[in-house]
Enzyme design. Structure first.
Site, short mmCIF file in Angstrom:
data_model
loop_
_atom_site.label_atom_id
_atom_site.label_comp_id
_atom_site.label_asym_id
_atom_site.label_seq_id
_atom_site.Cartn_x
_atom_site.Cartn_y
_atom_site.Cartn_z
N LYS A 91 -24.53 1.57 12.23
CA LYS A 91 -24.84 2.99 11.59
C LYS A 91 -25.93 1.75 10.20
O LYS A 91 -26.85 2.66 9.66
CB LYS A 91 -23.34 3.70 11.33
CG LYS A 91 -23.42 4.41 12.72
CD LYS A 91 -21.80 4.84 12.32
CE LYS A 91 -21.37 5.74 14.08
NZ LYS A 91 -20.38 5.82 14.50
N GLN A 137 -15.40 6.98 10.74
CA GLN A 137 -15.17 6.19 12.14
C GLN A 137 -13.54 6.69 13.34
O GLN A 137 -12.81 6.16 12.24
CB GLN A 137 -15.51 5.02 11.87
CG GLN A 137 -15.74 4.12 13.46
CD GLN A 137 -16.52 5.00 13.95
OE1 GLN A 137 -18.00 4.60 13.40
NE2 GLN A 137 -16.63 4.70 15.62
N ASP A 139 -21.49 14.28 11.55
CA ASP A 139 -21.40 14.11 13.04
C ASP A 139 -21.27 15.11 14.16
O ASP A 139 -21.15 15.15 15.11
CB ASP A 139 -19.49 13.45 13.00
CG ASP A 139 -19.54 11.78 13.32
OD1 ASP A 139 -20.67 11.28 13.66
OD2 ASP A 139 -19.08 10.92 12.96
#
Ligand code: NDP
Length: 284
Positions: free
Chosen positions: A53, A97, A120
């Protein structure tokens, strides 16, 4: 029939060029899109995802910050860090995460991220907005699937889509996005009786289960579009999806391979969402 391959790597590369161009434009208006990724503990796979990422951010000219926290961190310390990032004007996207250690409540953490920075698309506000067809940050993997189909020119409206898997991050939102685009959607899961009876009806079959070779040629209709979200390891330790690619690709009309299918789209849509969040700050 031999299926046409939907090349996720190529489509992701095209999208990333578009994103990078938009990032440059935004930078000339004085805003650099910024993504903060919080990594708790030392999960090897999570570390790899986080690195990828960050790499994508750097390649697209975005600002990225990695916050590494020890496995032993308390929930309140983590929430404090998120609160700081919620108020940080250089950060437009915040991502924790997953998975996080068991002693921390994942739901509380997700809900502590500002919905305006929830790139997200996991916050209940964004999920609710998506369900009601409002503008929202869409969860990256399902969003990536929709872009793959759009870029391949595969129509969705009126099609029967069968989604196998109902997780909050993949299966459920994938079905919702298809519904939003006027497909007829069937969800299957571990309690579905006679899975094949459903999957063989699918014009578009999405498998998000996490079991290698779970979908074989008998599960699909001739000419179906098969989207393989699974990321598994086969007996030789090689990355593979849920779909028995060799046999299914002889019967399907279109198929996504693993690797180089859905996977590259997930990070691309994360970049898209971070850019979108940064653009939103200009409008507010
Ligand atoms: P989850 O484990 O959260 O969900 C798996 C789903 O599969 C559940 O809904 C489960 O049903 C269902 N399932 C399990 N066994 C069966 C069965 N025998 N028959 C029918 N359904 C079954 O996984 P995720 O949704 O997080 O991920 C799914 C896969 O996608 C994984 O391989 C993951 O690594 C991959 N993935 C790939 C991404 C990418 O970028 N390519 C991103 C995210 C995930 P039930 O709800 O009843 O338990």
């Amino acid at each position: 029939m031999t299926a046409k391959i939907i090349n996720g790597t190529e489509i992701a590369a095209k999208k990333r060029i578009e994103i990078a161009e938009e990032v440059q434009k935004l930078k000339s208006s004085g805003v650099t899109p910024g993504l903060a990724v919080i990594l708790v503990g030392n999960n090897h796979a999570s570390r790899t995802y986080v690195k990828n990422k960050q790499k994508a951010c750097n390649e697209l000219g975005m600002h990225s910050v990695l916050i590494e926290l020890p496995e032993s961190i308390s929930e309140s310390e983590l929430l404090f860090k998120i609160e700081e990032l919620n108020g940080d004007q250089s950060i437009h996207g915040i991502l924790v995460q997953l998975p996080i250690p068991k002693h921390i409540d994942e739901k509380i953490v997700i809900e502590s991220i500002s919905p305006l920075k929830d790139v997200d698309g996991f916050h209940p506000i964004n999920i609710g907005r998506m369900m009601t067809g409002q503008d929202a940050f869409l969860p990256c993997t399902p969003f990536g699937i929709m872009v793959l189909l759009e870029e391949t020119g595969i129509p969705v409206a009126g099609k029967h889509v069968v989604v196998v898997g109902r997780s909050n991050i993949v299966g459920k939102p994938a079905g919702q996005l298809f519904l939003n685009q006027h497909a007829t959607v069937t969800y299957c899961h571990s309690r579905t009786s006679d899975l094949k009876a459903h999957t063989t009806q699918a014009d578009i079959l999405v498998s998000a289960v996490g079991i290698a070779n779970f979908i074989n040629a008998e599960h699909i209709k001739e000419g179906a579009v098969v989207i393989d979200v699974g990321m598994n390891r086969n007996n030789a330790g090689k990355l593979c999806g849920d779909v028995a690619f060799d046999e299914v690709s002889m019967k399907a009309g279109f198929i996504t391979p693993v690797p180089k299918g859905v996977g590259p789209m997930t990070i691309t849509m994360l970049m898209y969402n971070t850019l979108k969040s940064a653009k939103n700050t200009l409008q507010s």
